[in-house]
Design a protein around this motif. Structure first.
Motif, PDB file in Angstrom:
ATOM      1  N   SER A   1      13.896   1.767 -14.152  1.00  0.00           N
ATOM      2  CA  SER A   1      13.731   1.133 -12.838  1.00  0.00           C
ATOM      3  C   SER A   1      13.759   2.156 -11.713  1.00  0.00           C
ATOM      4  CB  SER A   1      14.823   0.084 -12.615  1.00  0.00           C
ATOM      5  OG  SER A   1      16.086   0.704 -12.549  1.00  0.00           O
ATOM      6  N   ILE A   2      13.279   1.706 -10.566  1.00  0.00           N
ATOM      7  CA  ILE A   2      13.217   2.541  -9.375  1.00  0.00           C
ATOM      8  C   ILE A   2      13.633   1.676  -8.185  1.00  0.00           C
ATOM      9  CG2 ILE A   2      10.753   1.998  -9.088  1.00  0.00           C
ATOM     10  CD1 ILE A   2      10.380   4.814  -7.937  1.00  0.00           C
TER      11      ILE A   2
ATOM     12  N   MET B   1       3.850  -1.318 -13.147  1.00  0.00           N
ATOM     13  CA  MET B   1       5.060  -1.444 -12.347  1.00  0.00           C
ATOM     14  C   MET B   1       5.157  -2.886 -11.876  1.00  0.00           C
ATOM     15  SD  MET B   1       6.551   1.496 -12.374  1.00  0.00           S
ATOM     16  CE  MET B   1       7.807   1.161 -11.141  1.00  0.00           C
ATOM     17  N   ALA B   2       6.349  -3.437 -11.953  1.00  0.00           N
ATOM     18  CA  ALA B   2       6.579  -4.813 -11.501  1.00  0.00           C
ATOM     19  C   ALA B   2       7.757  -4.833 -10.537  1.00  0.00           C
ATOM     20  CB  ALA B   2       6.878  -5.719 -12.694  1.00  0.00           C
ATOM     21  N   ALA B   3       7.555  -5.444  -9.375  1.00  0.00           N
ATOM     22  CA  ALA B   3       8.655  -5.610  -8.417  1.00  0.00           C
ATOM     23  C   ALA B   3       9.549  -6.737  -8.913  1.00  0.00           C
ATOM     24  CB  ALA B   3       8.105  -5.932  -7.033  1.00  0.00           C
ATOM     25  N   VAL B   4      10.851  -6.490  -8.931  1.00  0.00           N
ATOM     26  CA  VAL B   4      11.788  -7.530  -9.358  1.00  0.00           C
ATOM     27  C   VAL B   4      12.689  -7.988  -8.214  1.00  0.00           C
ATOM     28  CG1 VAL B   4      11.748  -6.873 -11.793  1.00  0.00           C
ATOM     29  CG2 VAL B   4      13.449  -5.832 -10.269  1.00  0.00           C
TER      30      VAL B   4
ATOM     31  N   GLU C   1       0.836  -1.206   0.000  1.00  0.00           N
ATOM     32  CA  GLU C   1       0.000   0.000   0.000  1.00  0.00           C
ATOM     33  C   GLU C   1       0.873   1.258   0.000  1.00  0.00           C
ATOM     34  OE1 GLU C   1      -3.621   0.147   2.320  1.00  0.00           O
ATOM     35  OE2 GLU C   1      -3.411  -2.008   2.710  1.00  0.00           O
ATOM     36  N   ALA C   2       1.988   1.220   0.726  1.00  0.00           N
ATOM     37  CA  ALA C   2       2.909   2.361   0.721  1.00  0.00           C
ATOM     38  C   ALA C   2       3.515   2.566  -0.668  1.00  0.00           C
ATOM     39  CB  ALA C   2       4.008   2.155   1.764  1.00  0.00           C
ATOM     40  N   ASN C   3       3.780   1.450  -1.393  1.00  0.00           N
ATOM     41  CA  ASN C   3       4.312   1.559  -2.761  1.00  0.00           C
ATOM     42  C   ASN C   3       3.455   2.496  -3.597  1.00  0.00           C
ATOM     43  OD1 ASN C   3       6.191  -0.456  -2.192  1.00  0.00           O
ATOM     44  ND2 ASN C   3       5.183  -2.008  -3.448  1.00  0.00           N
ATOM     45  N   TRP C   4       2.144   2.258  -3.582  1.00  0.00           N
ATOM     46  CA  TRP C   4       1.246   2.981  -4.474  1.00  0.00           C
ATOM     47  C   TRP C   4       1.132   4.444  -4.096  1.00  0.00           C
ATOM     48  CZ3 TRP C   4       1.049   0.861  -8.834  1.00  0.00           C
ATOM     49  CH2 TRP C   4       1.189  -0.530  -8.936  1.00  0.00           C
ATOM     50  N   ASN C   5       1.259   4.753  -2.800  1.00  0.00           N
ATOM     51  CA  ASN C   5       1.264   6.161  -2.391  1.00  0.00           C
ATOM     52  C   ASN C   5       2.548   6.848  -2.822  1.00  0.00           C
ATOM     53  OD1 ASN C   5      -1.239   6.843  -0.787  1.00  0.00           O
ATOM     54  ND2 ASN C   5      -0.650   4.897   0.129  1.00  0.00           N
TER      55      ASN C   5
ATOM     56  N   HIS D   1       9.475  -0.252 -14.620  1.00  0.00           N
ATOM     57  CA  HIS D   1       8.384   0.367 -15.376  1.00  0.00           C
ATOM     58  C   HIS D   1       8.200  -0.460 -16.642  1.00  0.00           C
ATOM     59  CE1 HIS D   1       6.882   3.870 -17.949  1.00  0.00           C
ATOM     60  NE2 HIS D   1       5.997   3.771 -16.973  1.00  0.00           N
ATOM     61  N   MET D   2       6.969  -0.908 -16.900  1.00  0.00           N
ATOM     62  CA  MET D   2       6.787  -1.830 -18.021  1.00  0.00           C
ATOM     63  C   MET D   2       5.593  -1.475 -18.882  1.00  0.00           C
ATOM     64  SD  MET D   2       5.317  -5.143 -15.972  1.00  0.00           S
ATOM     65  CE  MET D   2       4.413  -5.839 -17.322  1.00  0.00           C
TER      66      MET D   2
END
Length: 144
Positions: free
Chosen positions: A88-89, A56-59, A33-37, A113-114
């Motif tokens: 990427s981030i 967005m995809a977590a790798v 949830e923090a990711n999206w904020n 980012h995809m």
């Protein structure tokens, strides 16, 4: 640099496991949830992602559990952008017990980012690449 909270919530009894503390699945959920904020603050809003066909995809995700959280504890997450590359981030979340101020867990995530249709990584648009200049740690950033 201190950031605004990207998540605030409570630990509910049904989120606790047989040992009596919040189960790891809920730590992951609250970090998500923090990711999206955090993403929204960078311009990676739900509207942008839907209209552009991006996602967005977590790798990679690494979590360190430091203190247990119990039913009724108030949780706060503050997020810190560590690096923004072309596609990427990388960022860190610190989850604290809001009453005691103790860090309960921290999570470092690398995301990509995809293009949702092609299922491959794509560069961030310039508006998103420019957005975090004021919130990245004081390190020189290469110009695009």
């Amino acid at each position: 640099m201190e950031q605004e909270a990207t998540y605030r919530g409570t630990v509910y009894p049904w989120q606790c496991d047989h040992v009596g503390h919040m189960n790891i699945m809920w730590y992951v959920g609250k970090f998500d949830e923090a990711n999206w904020n955090l993403f929204a603050r960078l311009g990676l809003t739900p509207s942008y992602l839907r209209s552009s066909g991006r996602g967005m995809a977590a790798v990679q995700q690494n979590i360190a559990y430091r203190r247990e959280l119990l039913a009724g504890d108030i949780v706060e997450i503050r997020s810190h952008l560590l690096e923004l590359g072309d596609k990427s981030i990388r960022f860190r979340h610190d989850m604290t017990n809001a009453e005691t101020g103790e860090i309960a867990a921290s999570c470092e995530i690398t995301g990509v980012h995809m293009d949702r249709g092609l299922r491959k990584s794509v560069p961030f648009v310039d508006a998103i690449r420019q957005a975090p200049r004021g919130i990245l740690p004081n390190r020189p950033r290469p110009e695009p």
